[in-house]
Motif scaffolding. Structure first.
Motif, PDB file in Angstrom:
ATOM      1  N   ASN A 103       0.807  -1.221   0.000  1.00 15.03           N
ATOM      2  CA  ASN A 103       0.000   0.000   0.000  1.00 15.03           C
ATOM      3  C   ASN A 103       0.840   1.272   0.000  1.00 15.03           C
ATOM      4  O   ASN A 103       0.300   2.377   0.078  1.00 15.03           O
ATOM      5  CB  ASN A 103      -0.945   0.013   1.204  1.00 15.03           C
ATOM      6  CG  ASN A 103      -0.201   0.244   2.515  1.00 15.03           C
ATOM      7  OD1 ASN A 103       0.995  -0.051   2.618  1.00 15.03           O
ATOM      8  ND2 ASN A 103      -0.906   0.758   3.516  1.00 15.03           N
ATOM      9  N   GLY A 119      -0.315   4.732  -3.040  1.00 15.59           N
ATOM     10  CA  GLY A 119      -1.379   3.938  -2.452  1.00 15.59           C
ATOM     11  C   GLY A 119      -1.376   2.586  -3.133  1.00 15.59           C
ATOM     12  O   GLY A 119      -0.523   2.294  -3.989  1.00 15.59           O
ATOM     13  N   LEU A 120      -2.334   1.758  -2.797  1.00 18.98           N
ATOM     14  CA  LEU A 120      -2.369   0.390  -3.316  1.00 18.98           C
ATOM     15  C   LEU A 120      -2.440   0.364  -4.840  1.00 18.98           C
ATOM     16  O   LEU A 120      -1.705  -0.383  -5.492  1.00 18.98           O
ATOM     17  CB  LEU A 120      -3.562  -0.348  -2.713  1.00 18.98           C
ATOM     18  CG  LEU A 120      -3.637  -1.857  -2.971  1.00 18.98           C
ATOM     19  CD1 LEU A 120      -2.418  -2.564  -2.378  1.00 18.98           C
ATOM     20  CD2 LEU A 120      -4.924  -2.437  -2.370  1.00 18.98           C
ATOM     21  N   ASP A 176       3.220   2.025   2.363  1.00 19.52           N
ATOM     22  CA  ASP A 176       3.853   2.285   3.656  1.00 19.52           C
ATOM     23  C   ASP A 176       5.327   1.885   3.570  1.00 19.52           C
ATOM     24  O   ASP A 176       5.679   0.897   2.907  1.00 19.52           O
ATOM     25  CB  ASP A 176       3.187   1.471   4.767  1.00 19.52           C
ATOM     26  CG  ASP A 176       1.773   1.929   5.093  1.00 19.52           C
ATOM     27  OD1 ASP A 176       1.367   2.998   4.613  1.00 19.52           O
ATOM     28  OD2 ASP A 176       1.080   1.197   5.834  1.00 19.52           O
ATOM     29  N   PRO A 200       0.959  -6.524   3.077  1.00 19.04           N
ATOM     30  CA  PRO A 200      -0.127  -5.618   2.704  1.00 19.04           C
ATOM     31  C   PRO A 200       0.070  -4.178   3.149  1.00 19.04           C
ATOM     32  O   PRO A 200      -0.302  -3.246   2.430  1.00 19.04           O
ATOM     33  CB  PRO A 200      -1.358  -6.243   3.367  1.00 19.04           C
ATOM     34  CG  PRO A 200      -0.812  -7.084   4.478  1.00 19.04           C
ATOM     35  CD  PRO A 200       0.505  -7.591   3.984  1.00 19.04           C
ATOM     36  N   ASP A 201       0.637  -3.994   4.331  1.00 16.43           N
ATOM     37  CA  ASP A 201       0.797  -2.636   4.853  1.00 16.43           C
ATOM     38  C   ASP A 201       1.905  -2.617   5.894  1.00 16.43           C
ATOM     39  O   ASP A 201       2.503  -3.649   6.218  1.00 16.43           O
ATOM     40  CB  ASP A 201      -0.516  -2.117   5.453  1.00 16.43           C
ATOM     41  CG  ASP A 201      -1.100  -3.056   6.504  1.00 16.43           C
ATOM     42  OD1 ASP A 201      -0.312  -3.657   7.279  1.00 16.43           O
ATOM     43  OD2 ASP A 201      -2.328  -3.212   6.546  1.00 16.43           O
TER      44      ASP A 201
END
Length: 344
Positions: free
Chosen positions: A238, A332-333, A240, A275-276
């Motif tokens: 994402n 972002g994603l 991060d 994922p993050d």
């Protein structure tokens, strides 16, 4: 004196079938090289901070796989154990696991002696990193307007195969006359900024001023800095970013003062399986690194310490992620998936 492209430093060298690592723990007082003759010595060098910086760790580990294959000969089980040892040396930098996965795949596919194939792959990883850094320098440098910049930790030739990630952008922008001065955080407790970044920039003729992390807010409030430019040890799907401890606070300060924030890292640092930022493992190192300095106690007797090596900067505090295949603004994603599609 600066080289024509302001890039006169190398920290990982494979020559005469041997791996030489510049001992970054001793800089700037002493320039000493460690000859790593076994995979175990390479793993120790990574763990003990002889070699550091996510790309450089991956490159060193790739060469470590060559040393392992040479020592293990036809014993594939022993070779795989050595690769596991290398992969476990440090948990946060994704380049380490990425490089070992590439070497492991070659071992699984090879028939007979895997050493030549592993060496060719290690050299390819090394050369690709240098090429990627130069491309990132061009892409990121084009985003920088005339002014000064602030960086954190060390992201230059010492942390990579050469030229650097965030320092590669700085080198490129300086060569184009876009940067007048680099401000570098000391980066406690290992002082990578004062010991390594300042050493590199002085070595290559780029003006640098040090500051302690506590002075960053005042510097950004002064209006002298147009960009904060940092590297990364792992980037989640994402956007991060895990990087040296203190990066997150810089991002918060930059947003408050309307200073743009750039992360520079090769696509090998992007982990789309994570994922993050909450899913990124954060390494904690021994308390003694904070409680002492150069082997001498500096804290009150009986004090304990919390010593995370990295923190996570949320994607919404980042203005641009620069890679060798392109730039993701306001990551972002969706943007990260589009970027990695370009890489494929």
């Amino acid at each position: 004196m600066a080289t024509p492209d302001n890039d006169g430093v190398r920290a990982v060298i494979w020559a005469d079938d041997r791996l030489r690592l510049l001992d970054q723990r001793l800089l700037p007082a002493q320039t000493a090289w460690i000859e790593a003759t076994t995979a175990a010595k390479v793993a120790d060098a990574i763990r003990d901070m002889v070699v550091r910086g996510a790309p450089a760790i991956g490159i060193a580990a790739a060469y470590g796989a060559v040393l392992a294959a040479r020592a293990c000969g036809p014993d594939r089980e022993a070779l795989m154990r050595e690769l596991d040892r290398l992969a476990a040396a440090r948990p946060t930098a994704v380049n380490l696991g990425w490089a070992i996965a590439r070497q492991r795949r070659l071992v699984e596919e090879s028939v007979g002696d895997a050493t030549p194939a592993l060496l060719a792959e290690a050299v390819a990883i090394h050369e690709a990193d240098l090429s990627a850094n130069r491309r990132m320098g061009e892409l990121g440098g084009a985003l920088v307007e005339t002014g000064d910049v602030l960086t954190h930790c060390n992201t230059g030739s010492l942390a990579t195969g050469g030229y650097g990630t965030a320092l590669g952008v700085i080198r490129s922008a300086y060569a184009d006359g876009r940067i007048g001065r680099v401000y570098a955080d000391e980066t406690r407790p290992w002082l990578q900024g004062s010991r390594l970044t300042a050493w590199e920039l002085i070595h290559d003729g780029i003006p640098v001023s040090l500051l302690c992390e506590g002075a960053a807010a005042s510097l950004l409030a002064s209006g002298r800095v147009s960009w904060v430019i940092v590297g990364a040890d792992r980037i989640a799907a994402n956007g991060d970013v895990a990087n040296k401890i203190g990066t997150y606070s810089l991002a918060v300060l930059a947003r408050h003062h309307d200073v743009r924030f750039m992360v520079v890292a090769p696509t090998s640092t992007i982990d789309m399986a994570t994922p993050d930022g909450a899913a990124i493992p954060i390494e904690e190192r021994p308390e003694e690194e904070l409680l002492s300095f150069a082997g001498k106690a500096v804290a009150a007797a009986g004090a304990s310490a919390w010593n995370p090596v990295f923190d996570v900067t949320p994607a919404d505090l980042i203005d641009a992620i620069v890679t060798e295949v392109g730039v993701v603004e306001h990551p972002g994603l969706a943007g990260m998936h589009e970027l990695m599609g370009q890489r494929a």
